[in-house]
Design a protein around this motif. Sequence first.
Motif, short mmCIF file in Angstrom:
data_model
loop_
_atom_site.label_atom_id
_atom_site.label_comp_id
_atom_site.label_asym_id
_atom_site.label_seq_id
_atom_site.Cartn_x
_atom_site.Cartn_y
_atom_site.Cartn_z
N SER A 98 0.87 -1.18 0.00
CA SER A 98 0.00 0.00 0.00
C SER A 98 0.90 1.23 0.00
CB SER A 98 -0.89 0.00 1.24
OG SER A 98 -1.62 1.19 1.32
N LEU A 99 0.70 2.10 -0.97
CA LEU A 99 1.51 3.31 -1.10
C LEU A 99 3.00 2.98 -1.09
CD1 LEU A 99 -0.52 5.58 1.35
CD2 LEU A 99 -0.68 5.53 -1.14
N ALA A 100 3.37 1.97 -1.86
CA ALA A 100 4.75 1.53 -2.06
C ALA A 100 5.39 0.95 -0.80
CB ALA A 100 5.60 2.66 -2.62
N ARG A 101 4.58 0.64 0.21
CA ARG A 101 5.11 0.01 1.43
C ARG A 101 4.40 -1.31 1.66
NH1 ARG A 101 5.38 3.36 6.61
NH2 ARG A 101 6.55 1.50 7.14
N GLN A 102 5.15 -2.29 2.05
CA GLN A 102 4.55 -3.58 2.36
C GLN A 102 4.03 -3.55 3.79
OE1 GLN A 102 6.98 -6.97 1.60
NE2 GLN A 102 5.32 -8.39 1.90
N ARG A 103 2.78 -3.97 3.95
CA ARG A 103 2.15 -3.98 5.27
C ARG A 103 1.71 -5.40 5.59
NH1 ARG A 103 1.92 1.26 6.61
NH2 ARG A 103 1.60 2.78 4.99
N THR A 104 1.76 -5.74 6.86
CA THR A 104 1.38 -7.07 7.31
C THR A 104 0.05 -6.97 8.06
OG1 THR A 104 3.69 -7.71 7.54
CG2 THR A 104 2.07 -9.04 8.72
N TRP A 105 -0.85 -7.87 7.71
CA TRP A 105 -2.18 -7.94 8.32
C TRP A 105 -2.31 -9.26 9.05
CZ3 TRP A 105 -5.77 -3.98 7.96
CH2 TRP A 105 -5.39 -2.91 7.12
N LEU A 106 -2.93 -9.24 10.22
CA LEU A 106 -3.12 -10.42 11.05
C LEU A 106 -4.60 -10.79 11.09
CD1 LEU A 106 -1.00 -9.23 14.12
CD2 LEU A 106 -0.20 -10.42 12.09
N SER A 107 -4.88 -12.07 11.04
CA SER A 107 -6.25 -12.57 11.14
C SER A 107 -6.27 -13.77 12.07
CB SER A 107 -6.77 -13.03 9.78
OG SER A 107 -6.75 -12.00 8.85
N LEU A 108 -7.31 -13.86 12.88
CA LEU A 108 -7.50 -15.02 13.74
C LEU A 108 -8.14 -16.12 12.89
CD1 LEU A 108 -7.10 -15.53 16.80
CD2 LEU A 108 -9.48 -14.91 17.12
N THR A 109 -7.58 -17.32 12.94
CA THR A 109 -8.16 -18.45 12.21
C THR A 109 -9.37 -18.98 12.99
OG1 THR A 109 -6.82 -20.10 13.34
CG2 THR A 109 -5.89 -19.13 11.32
N ARG A 110 -10.10 -19.88 12.38
CA ARG A 110 -11.23 -20.50 13.08
C ARG A 110 -10.72 -21.28 14.29
NH1 ARG A 110 -15.92 -20.02 15.09
NH2 ARG A 110 -17.15 -21.91 15.17
N ASP A 111 -9.63 -22.01 14.12
CA ASP A 111 -9.03 -22.73 15.26
C ASP A 111 -8.59 -21.75 16.35
OD1 ASP A 111 -9.41 -25.19 14.08
OD2 ASP A 111 -7.32 -25.42 13.43
N GLY A 112 -8.04 -20.63 15.94
CA GLY A 112 -7.61 -19.61 16.89
C GLY A 112 -8.78 -19.02 17.64
N GLU A 113 -9.86 -18.77 16.92
CA GLU A 113 -11.06 -18.22 17.56
C GLU A 113 -11.63 -19.21 18.58
OE1 GLU A 113 -15.46 -16.40 16.44
OE2 GLU A 113 -14.26 -17.35 14.87
N LEU A 114 -11.71 -20.48 18.19
CA LEU A 114 -12.22 -21.49 19.12
C LEU A 114 -11.31 -21.64 20.34
CD1 LEU A 114 -13.45 -24.24 16.62
CD2 LEU A 114 -14.86 -22.69 18.02
#
Length: 95
Positions: free
Chosen positions: A64-80
């Motif tokens: 995004s805007l010439a910069r690499q950004r890292t996004w985190l998501s909780l998996t279904r296993d993680g949520e449980l």
Amino acid sequence: MAKACFDPLIHAHNRLQICALLESVAEMEFSVVKAQLSVSDSVLSKHVKALEQAGYITLSKRTSLARQRTWLSLTRDGELAYLGHVAALREIVGL
């Protein structure tokens, strides 16, 4: 409803906070999580790696805007696992 199950991996203060933040959203940028926890990149990276290795979160990288950004998501296993851990904590304190 998740089955109550104490999870020592999630129980660590920063990892519990990471899961709590991610549980309510589809994804969150690494820098936002870092700011919410008031930790350094290296501290957050260490906890993220542990959760990722357990299969509790996934990382995605986007530019995004010439910069690499890292996004985190909780998996279904993680949520449980997170919800089960919270349920176990509630049982411990009698809620």
